[in-house]
Design a protein around this motif. Structure first.
Motif, PDB file in Angstrom:
ATOM      1  N   ALA A 394       0.847  -1.193   0.000  1.00  0.00           N
ATOM      2  CA  ALA A 394       0.000   0.000   0.000  1.00  0.00           C
ATOM      3  C   ALA A 394       0.879   1.239   0.000  1.00  0.00           C
ATOM      4  CB  ALA A 394      -0.925  -0.002   1.217  1.00  0.00           C
ATOM      5  N   GLY A 395       0.293   2.364  -0.373  1.00  0.00           N
ATOM      6  CA  GLY A 395       1.045   3.613  -0.400  1.00  0.00           C
ATOM      7  C   GLY A 395       1.277   4.165   0.985  1.00  0.00           C
ATOM      8  N   SER A 396       2.423   4.819   1.166  1.00  0.00           N
ATOM      9  CA  SER A 396       2.757   5.391   2.469  1.00  0.00           C
ATOM     10  C   SER A 396       2.067   6.726   2.716  1.00  0.00           C
ATOM     11  CB  SER A 396       4.274   5.586   2.577  1.00  0.00           C
ATOM     12  OG  SER A 396       4.730   6.489   1.572  1.00  0.00           O
ATOM     13  N   VAL A 465      -5.873   7.743   3.240  1.00  0.00           N
ATOM     14  CA  VAL A 465      -7.044   7.593   4.112  1.00  0.00           C
ATOM     15  C   VAL A 465      -6.967   6.264   4.857  1.00  0.00           C
ATOM     16  CG1 VAL A 465      -9.556   7.352   4.167  1.00  0.00           C
ATOM     17  CG2 VAL A 465      -8.489   9.078   2.697  1.00  0.00           C
ATOM     18  N   TRP A 466      -6.662   5.213   4.111  1.00  0.00           N
ATOM     19  CA  TRP A 466      -6.465   3.902   4.721  1.00  0.00           C
ATOM     20  C   TRP A 466      -4.955   3.691   4.891  1.00  0.00           C
ATOM     21  CZ3 TRP A 466     -10.213   0.654   6.560  1.00  0.00           C
ATOM     22  CH2 TRP A 466     -11.529   0.937   6.175  1.00  0.00           C
ATOM     23  N   ASP A 467      -4.494   3.831   6.125  1.00  0.00           N
ATOM     24  CA  ASP A 467      -3.085   3.578   6.420  1.00  0.00           C
ATOM     25  C   ASP A 467      -2.727   2.153   5.992  1.00  0.00           C
ATOM     26  OD1 ASP A 467      -0.708   4.687   8.341  1.00  0.00           O
ATOM     27  OD2 ASP A 467      -0.906   2.509   8.540  1.00  0.00           O
ATOM     28  N   VAL A 469      -1.329  -0.148   7.499  1.00  0.00           N
ATOM     29  CA  VAL A 469      -1.665  -1.110   8.557  1.00  0.00           C
ATOM     30  C   VAL A 469      -3.144  -1.471   8.487  1.00  0.00           C
ATOM     31  CG1 VAL A 469      -1.907  -1.375  11.067  1.00  0.00           C
ATOM     32  CG2 VAL A 469       0.195  -0.404  10.105  1.00  0.00           C
ATOM     33  N   LEU A 470      -3.995  -0.475   8.242  1.00  0.00           N
ATOM     34  CA  LEU A 470      -5.433  -0.742   8.150  1.00  0.00           C
ATOM     35  C   LEU A 470      -5.763  -1.560   6.909  1.00  0.00           C
ATOM     36  CD1 LEU A 470      -6.869   2.743   9.210  1.00  0.00           C
ATOM     37  CD2 LEU A 470      -6.381   0.738  10.640  1.00  0.00           C
ATOM     38  N   VAL A 471      -5.073  -1.286   5.811  1.00  0.00           N
ATOM     39  CA  VAL A 471      -5.293  -2.074   4.591  1.00  0.00           C
ATOM     40  C   VAL A 471      -4.963  -3.540   4.848  1.00  0.00           C
ATOM     41  CG1 VAL A 471      -4.548  -2.437   2.210  1.00  0.00           C
ATOM     42  CG2 VAL A 471      -4.845  -0.108   3.083  1.00  0.00           C
ATOM     43  N   ALA A 472      -3.835  -3.776   5.506  1.00  0.00           N
ATOM     44  CA  ALA A 472      -3.434  -5.155   5.793  1.00  0.00           C
ATOM     45  C   ALA A 472      -4.437  -5.836   6.717  1.00  0.00           C
ATOM     46  CB  ALA A 472      -2.039  -5.170   6.408  1.00  0.00           C
ATOM     47  N   ALA A 473      -4.904  -5.113   7.730  1.00  0.00           N
ATOM     48  CA  ALA A 473      -5.882  -5.693   8.652  1.00  0.00           C
ATOM     49  C   ALA A 473      -7.187  -6.013   7.928  1.00  0.00           C
ATOM     50  CB  ALA A 473      -6.133  -4.720   9.804  1.00  0.00           C
ATOM     51  N   LYS A 474      -7.595  -5.150   7.007  1.00  0.00           N
ATOM     52  CA  LYS A 474      -8.831  -5.383   6.246  1.00  0.00           C
ATOM     53  C   LYS A 474      -8.706  -6.649   5.410  1.00  0.00           C
ATOM     54  CE  LYS A 474      -9.651  -2.277   3.157  1.00  0.00           C
ATOM     55  NZ  LYS A 474     -10.090  -1.009   2.496  1.00  0.00           N
ATOM     56  N   VAL A 475      -7.579  -6.817   4.743  1.00  0.00           N
ATOM     57  CA  VAL A 475      -7.375  -7.999   3.916  1.00  0.00           C
ATOM     58  C   VAL A 475      -7.308  -9.262   4.769  1.00  0.00           C
ATOM     59  CG1 VAL A 475      -5.780  -9.146   2.341  1.00  0.00           C
ATOM     60  CG2 VAL A 475      -6.269  -6.711   2.063  1.00  0.00           C
ATOM     61  N   LEU A 476      -6.555  -9.199   5.876  1.00  0.00           N
ATOM     62  CA  LEU A 476      -6.425 -10.378   6.733  1.00  0.00           C
ATOM     63  C   LEU A 476      -7.768 -10.728   7.383  1.00  0.00           C
ATOM     64  CD1 LEU A 476      -4.735 -12.566   8.005  1.00  0.00           C
ATOM     65  CD2 LEU A 476      -3.975 -10.938   9.736  1.00  0.00           C
ATOM     66  N   ASN A 477      -8.539  -9.733   7.741  1.00  0.00           N
ATOM     67  CA  ASN A 477      -9.852  -9.995   8.325  1.00  0.00           C
ATOM     68  C   ASN A 477     -10.747 -10.723   7.342  1.00  0.00           C
ATOM     69  OD1 ASN A 477     -11.829  -9.898  10.325  1.00  0.00           O
ATOM     70  ND2 ASN A 477     -12.607  -7.902   9.676  1.00  0.00           N
ATOM     71  N   GLY A 478     -10.640 -10.341   6.064  1.00  0.00           N
ATOM     72  CA  GLY A 478     -11.406 -11.057   5.047  1.00  0.00           C
ATOM     73  C   GLY A 478     -10.980 -12.504   4.917  1.00  0.00           C
ATOM     74  N   THR A 479      -9.691 -12.756   5.010  1.00  0.00           N
ATOM     75  CA  THR A 479      -9.176 -14.133   4.947  1.00  0.00           C
ATOM     76  C   THR A 479      -9.664 -14.939   6.136  1.00  0.00           C
ATOM     77  OG1 THR A 479      -7.217 -13.381   3.759  1.00  0.00           O
ATOM     78  CG2 THR A 479      -7.102 -15.544   4.811  1.00  0.00           C
ATOM     79  N   LEU A 480      -9.639 -14.341   7.306  1.00  0.00           N
ATOM     80  CA  LEU A 480     -10.130 -15.031   8.505  1.00  0.00           C
ATOM     81  C   LEU A 480     -11.612 -15.352   8.374  1.00  0.00           C
ATOM     82  CD1 LEU A 480      -8.331 -12.954  11.288  1.00  0.00           C
ATOM     83  CD2 LEU A 480      -7.915 -15.364  10.756  1.00  0.00           C
ATOM     84  N   GLY A 481     -12.370 -14.455   7.768  1.00  0.00           N
ATOM     85  CA  GLY A 481     -13.793 -14.679   7.589  1.00  0.00           C
ATOM     86  C   GLY A 481     -14.104 -15.804   6.634  1.00  0.00           C
ATOM     87  N   GLU A 482     -13.162 -16.108   5.740  1.00  0.00           N
ATOM     88  CA  GLU A 482     -13.365 -17.200   4.783  1.00  0.00           C
ATOM     89  C   GLU A 482     -13.009 -18.545   5.379  1.00  0.00           C
ATOM     90  OE1 GLU A 482     -10.850 -16.099   1.623  1.00  0.00           O
ATOM     91  OE2 GLU A 482     -12.042 -14.354   0.995  1.00  0.00           O
ATOM     92  N   ALA A 483     -12.277 -18.525   6.518  1.00  0.00           N
ATOM     93  CA  ALA A 483     -11.782 -19.785   7.094  1.00  0.00           C
ATOM     94  C   ALA A 483     -12.918 -20.612   7.667  1.00  0.00           C
ATOM     95  CB  ALA A 483     -10.767 -19.471   8.179  1.00  0.00           C
TER      96      ALA A 483
END
Length: 483
Positions: A394-396, A465-467, A469-483
């Motif tokens: 993601a962009g800094s 707008v999306w730091d 860290v937040l982008v990574a958490a959003k993606v990982l949360n989606g992966t956890l939701g698929e488990a």
């Protein structure tokens, strides 16, 4: 004064403890024994001194002996504590002049630090081969890499310097090619430092990527950065031997278990940074309990298994913020924080030393990296977690704002609970400082959804707008939701 508080070791943990204790218990005696002559120095600053970013060695000192004396601390340099008698509550001390005596204690802190290891070879006694774990080594390397007629002895402007060693190295022809053995913190930082001094630098690392504790994404980008700046990186290339009788001539590397297939690279400087070992020999025979890495096992207040004996710094364990188990992670803040807490505890104010998460940052030219918690899957599984990970780029900053750069964030969570258990960050634009967000989240036992909902600051010069860290958490949360 009476009821002496005896401290062994006069660096970060030891003098932090002694200083805090002196302020809180002015009526009690505090004695600090230091084996060598150096005290209270910035180990982490030594590569930057070698590079030349730090102009004078004295800039790396936090306290001078006279300043310690002004605090009312009885500092005794050149005094080595060789044994501890926990029954008699005494320590046996040997001086640099050959004298010996016993010192009683009411409370004892062991803050003896750690020493460099060199793997299967010995760097001692070979000119041009160094480990970098003390100030004398930094001064010697700085002198060695300079042309004899260009060396400035005023850079090593501290009386504790081993002047004979410095002068010997300053008189030698300046090296042209350097081998860095080990691609951890010291290896990466010294690669930049020596390249900055004009050397052809080669980094050799045993595993498949640099900075093994930071994870693959970090290791790959750091290696790319080093390569772009002219440093040659050799991964999966353990160094088998340092070649040379009086002065380093070459390194051999990359062979199999029988030495077959090994290559040889001519070098005239080698810096070995393959690990450290805690200094615990003074407690041999006491029955003290040891933990990970042979470090002294301590409780949440720095107490050892011996009555009235504490330990802190690079020789001691602390509790891991994620696993809750004792861990050995020798880092600067850990030592300073634990020493200060123990000083308060011994003075009568019980103070926890605090948990550790292995939070660390490192710089490689224009690339920054940070890590915290359990980054590797093996470490996570060994601690009883079922790790799930995602790495995002993601962009800094806002994309339209000058200076925006790609930042890679890796987050690791436990599949069952959704708890964040580790992470790493790498990028050229203020990536390292973002690791503090993850460290805080780990300390608070936050889940990935909770991290995703953090109200992090936004303004185009600082973050999108999306730091990341937040982008990574959003993606990982989606992966956890698929488990």
């Amino acid at each position: 004064m009476s009821d002496p508080f005896v401290v062994v070791g006069a660096d970060a943990a030891g003098l932090s403890a002694a200083s805090k204790f002196r302020r809180e218990a002015p009526d009690r005696e505090v004695v600090v024994f230091e084996k060598g002559r150096w005290i209270s120095y910035a180990f982490c600053g030594m590569p930057y001194f070698v590079e030349g970013r730090v102009e004078r060695m004295s800039d790396l000192l936090s306290l001078s002996p006279s300043e310690v004396d002004e605090r009312g601390i009885d500092l005794r340099r050149g005094h080595e504590v060789v044994t501890v008698d926990p029954e008699a509550k005494t320590v046996a001390v040997e001086t640099a002049d050959g004298d010996s005596f016993e010192q009683p204690y009411d409370d004892l802190l062991v803050a003896t630090g750690a020493r460099a290891t060199t793997g299967p070879f010995d760097a001692r006694g070979v000119d041009g081969a160094f480990t970098l774990h003390d100030m004398d080594a930094a001064a010697a390397i700085d002198a060695y890499v300079a042309e004899p007629d260009a060396y400035d002895p005023a850079r090593a402007d501290v009386s504790a310097v081993d002047r004979e060693r410095v002068e010997r190295n300053a008189a030698m022809p300046a090296p042209e090619t350097a081998a860095i053995v080990g691609g951890g913190y010291v290896g990466v930082e010294m690669a930049e430092a020596l390249a900055g001094r004009g050397l052809d630098v080669h980094v050799f690392h045993r595993s498949g990527h640099l900075l093994s504790d930071f994870g693959e994404a970090v290791g790959e980008r750091v290696a790319e950065e080093l390569g772009a700046k002219g440093v040659t990186v050799h991964t999966n290339a353990p160094v088998e031997a340092l070649v040379g009788d009086d002065r380093i001539e070459a390194v051999t590397f990359g062979g199999d278990a029988d030495g077959e297939g090994a290559e040889t690279l001519p070098v005239d400087l080698a810096v070995v940074g393959v690990g450290i070992r805690p200094n615990t020999e003074l407690l041999d025979g006491t029955g003290v309990e040891l933990g990970e890495g042979g470090a002294i096992l301590t409780d949440g207040h720095g107490r050892t298994s011996l009555s009235d004996v504490y330990a802190a710094g690079d020789c001691a364990t602390a509790f891991h913020a994620v696993t809750g188990e004792p861990a050995w992670m020798p880092l600067g803040l850990t030592a300073n924080r634990a020493g200060r807490a123990i000083g308060a505890t011994v003075a009568g104010d019980p103070t926890p030393v605090g948990d550790i998460a292995g939070t660390a940052v490192v710089k490689a030219f224009d690339m920054e990296a940070g890590r915290v918690g359990l980054v590797g899957d093996d470490a996570a599984r060994d601690a009883g977690f079922d790790p799930v990970r995602e790495t995002v780029t993601a962009g800094s900053r806002s994309g339209y704002y000058p200076g925006a750069a790609e930042t890679d964030v890796t987050l690791v969570a436990d599949r069952d609970s959704g708890r964040l258990i580790g992470g790493s960050i790498v990028g050229p634009d203020r990536a390292a400082i973002r690791i503090d967000t993850l460290a805080t989240a780990l300390e608070a036992d936050m889940t990935v959804p909770e991290v995703e909902r953090l109200d992090l600051a936004y303004a185009p010069p600082f973050s999108p707008v999306w730091d990341p860290v937040l982008v990574a958490a959003k993606v990982l949360n989606g992966t956890l939701g698929e488990a």
